[in-house]
Design a protein around this motif. Structure first.
Motif, PDB file in Angstrom:
ATOM      1  N   ARG A   1       0.837  -1.193   0.000  1.00 41.33           N
ATOM      2  CA  ARG A   1       0.000   0.000   0.000  1.00 41.33           C
ATOM      3  C   ARG A   1       0.877   1.250   0.000  1.00 41.33           C
ATOM      4  O   ARG A   1       1.761   1.377   0.844  1.00 41.33           O
ATOM      5  CB  ARG A   1      -0.909  -0.012   1.215  1.00 41.33           C
ATOM      6  CG  ARG A   1      -1.908  -1.151   1.219  1.00 41.33           C
ATOM      7  CD  ARG A   1      -2.719  -1.075   2.507  1.00 41.33           C
ATOM      8  NE  ARG A   1      -3.257  -2.321   2.941  1.00 41.33           N
ATOM      9  CZ  ARG A   1      -2.591  -3.289   3.597  1.00 41.33           C
ATOM     10  NH1 ARG A   1      -1.328  -3.162   3.868  1.00 41.33           N
ATOM     11  NH2 ARG A   1      -3.197  -4.373   3.978  1.00 41.33           N
TER      12      ARG A   1
ATOM     13  N   GLN B   1      -3.780   6.475  11.760  1.00 41.80           N
ATOM     14  CA  GLN B   1      -4.181   5.170  11.234  1.00 41.80           C
ATOM     15  C   GLN B   1      -3.621   4.950   9.827  1.00 41.80           C
ATOM     16  O   GLN B   1      -3.254   3.826   9.481  1.00 41.80           O
ATOM     17  CB  GLN B   1      -5.714   5.023  11.225  1.00 41.80           C
ATOM     18  CG  GLN B   1      -6.344   4.949  12.598  1.00 41.80           C
ATOM     19  CD  GLN B   1      -6.468   6.314  13.297  1.00 41.80           C
ATOM     20  OE1 GLN B   1      -6.349   7.375  12.688  1.00 41.80           O
ATOM     21  NE2 GLN B   1      -6.668   6.271  14.600  1.00 41.80           N
ATOM     22  N   ASP B   2      -3.550   6.014   9.024  1.00 44.76           N
ATOM     23  CA  ASP B   2      -2.940   5.897   7.693  1.00 44.76           C
ATOM     24  C   ASP B   2      -1.500   5.415   7.807  1.00 44.76           C
ATOM     25  O   ASP B   2      -1.050   4.569   7.041  1.00 44.76           O
ATOM     26  CB  ASP B   2      -2.953   7.241   6.955  1.00 44.76           C
ATOM     27  CG  ASP B   2      -4.329   7.678   6.523  1.00 44.76           C
ATOM     28  OD1 ASP B   2      -5.209   6.821   6.299  1.00 44.76           O
ATOM     29  OD2 ASP B   2      -4.531   8.911   6.410  1.00 44.76           O
TER      30      ASP B   2
ATOM     31  N   GLU C   1      -0.241   3.597   9.984  1.00 42.79           N
ATOM     32  CA  GLU C   1      -0.203   2.188  10.381  1.00 42.79           C
ATOM     33  C   GLU C   1      -0.702   1.269   9.266  1.00 42.79           C
ATOM     34  O   GLU C   1      -0.372   0.095   9.243  1.00 42.79           O
ATOM     35  CB  GLU C   1      -1.022   1.999  11.663  1.00 42.79           C
ATOM     36  CG  GLU C   1      -0.379   2.709  12.841  1.00 42.79           C
ATOM     37  CD  GLU C   1      -1.196   2.654  14.113  1.00 42.79           C
ATOM     38  OE1 GLU C   1      -2.297   2.071  14.114  1.00 42.79           O
ATOM     39  OE2 GLU C   1      -0.722   3.214  15.125  1.00 42.79           O
ATOM     40  N   HIS C   2      -1.481   1.797   8.340  1.00 45.44           N
ATOM     41  CA  HIS C   2      -2.080   0.988   7.270  1.00 45.44           C
ATOM     42  C   HIS C   2      -1.179   0.852   6.040  1.00 45.44           C
ATOM     43  O   HIS C   2      -1.132  -0.205   5.422  1.00 45.44           O
ATOM     44  CB  HIS C   2      -3.429   1.597   6.864  1.00 45.44           C
ATOM     45  CG  HIS C   2      -4.102   0.910   5.730  1.00 45.44           C
ATOM     46  ND1 HIS C   2      -4.739  -0.297   5.876  1.00 45.44           N
ATOM     47  CD2 HIS C   2      -4.229   1.246   4.430  1.00 45.44           C
ATOM     48  CE1 HIS C   2      -5.244  -0.671   4.707  1.00 45.44           C
ATOM     49  NE2 HIS C   2      -4.935   0.244   3.815  1.00 45.44           N
ATOM     50  N   TYR C   3      -0.470   1.925   5.687  1.00 44.60           N
ATOM     51  CA  TYR C   3       0.288   1.940   4.428  1.00 44.60           C
ATOM     52  C   TYR C   3       1.715   1.469   4.633  1.00 44.60           C
ATOM     53  O   TYR C   3       2.319   1.685   5.682  1.00 44.60           O
ATOM     54  CB  TYR C   3       0.254   3.344   3.807  1.00 44.60           C
ATOM     55  CG  TYR C   3      -1.123   3.650   3.276  1.00 44.60           C
ATOM     56  CD1 TYR C   3      -1.507   3.234   2.013  1.00 44.60           C
ATOM     57  CD2 TYR C   3      -2.060   4.302   4.063  1.00 44.60           C
ATOM     58  CE1 TYR C   3      -2.786   3.477   1.536  1.00 44.60           C
ATOM     59  CE2 TYR C   3      -3.349   4.548   3.596  1.00 44.60           C
ATOM     60  CZ  TYR C   3      -3.694   4.123   2.339  1.00 44.60           C
ATOM     61  OH  TYR C   3      -4.965   4.346   1.878  1.00 44.60           O
TER      62      TYR C   3
ATOM     63  N   THR D   1       3.166   5.852  16.314  1.00 38.99           N
ATOM     64  CA  THR D   1       2.577   4.713  15.603  1.00 38.99           C
ATOM     65  C   THR D   1       3.324   3.422  15.890  1.00 38.99           C
ATOM     66  O   THR D   1       4.518   3.427  16.170  1.00 38.99           O
ATOM     67  CB  THR D   1       2.572   4.951  14.077  1.00 38.99           C
ATOM     68  OG1 THR D   1       3.909   5.096  13.629  1.00 38.99           O
ATOM     69  CG2 THR D   1       1.757   6.165  13.700  1.00 38.99           C
TER      70      THR D   1
ATOM     71  N   ASN E   1       3.238   0.567  13.649  1.00 37.37           N
ATOM     72  CA  ASN E   1       3.810   0.116  12.381  1.00 37.37           C
ATOM     73  C   ASN E   1       4.857   1.125  11.923  1.00 37.37           C
ATOM     74  O   ASN E   1       4.707   2.318  12.128  1.00 37.37           O
ATOM     75  CB  ASN E   1       2.696   0.003  11.330  1.00 37.37           C
ATOM     76  CG  ASN E   1       3.193  -0.532  10.005  1.00 37.37           C
ATOM     77  OD1 ASN E   1       4.154  -1.288   9.955  1.00 37.37           O
ATOM     78  ND2 ASN E   1       2.536  -0.155   8.936  1.00 37.37           N
TER      79      ASN E   1
END
Length: 157
Positions: A3, A77-78, A80-82, A103, A105
């Protein structure tokens, strides 16, 4: 699936342009099942708005689809998601790093123009320069290099 999130200040000029260009390149390289692309801005001024008309114009001139692009503000959250957080200039990169301190991640943070020999690390903001073609040219070259980086980093994954 890897991502990629492109980030600029307001998410109406450079980062949606990069999102659209990268989506086109992902499709051209037959990687749509391997790479997901989005964009956001560090500021929320334009939340929910479409890209700047100059961005839409330069994308149309270069036959790059731009449907469905709307401004979003970067969230923790972005981060941690990407897997790849791609800043369009150093100031935005500093803002991302401040937000990222808390974060879990740890995605790969890069400046898009680190990947090419552009003579600068900052994609000029056409909101202020009104030179959307210059930004497009740099983003186009940077996105091609980013595809190669992701392929090199992850091979056939």
């Amino acid at each position: 699936m890897k991502r990629v999130l492109f980030v600029c200040l307001g998410n109406i000029c450079r980062s949606p342009m990069a999102e659209a260009v990268m989506r086109q390149k992902v499709a051209e390289h037959d990687l749509t099942d391997k790479i997901e692309v989005a964009s956001a801005g560090t500021a929320g001024w334009h939340q929910g708005n479409p890209p700047h008309e100059g961005t839409i114009r330069v994308l149309k001139e270069n036959s790059i689809p731009h449907d469905g692009l709307t401004s979003n503000q970067l969230t923790r959250q972005d981060l941690e998601h990407y897997d790849y957080i791609v800043a369009l200039d150093r100031s935005v990169s500093e803002d991302i790093n401040k937000l990222a301190r808390a974060t879990e991640n740890k995605p790969t943070y890069i400046l898009l123009l680190e990947l090419i020999d552009a003579g600068t690390l900052d994609v000029p903001d056409p909101y202020y320069t009104n030179n959307f073609q210059e930004s497009y040219d740099l983003i186009n070259r940077g996105c091609e290099a980013l595809i190669k980086k992701i392929e090199d980093d992850h091979g056939g994954d």
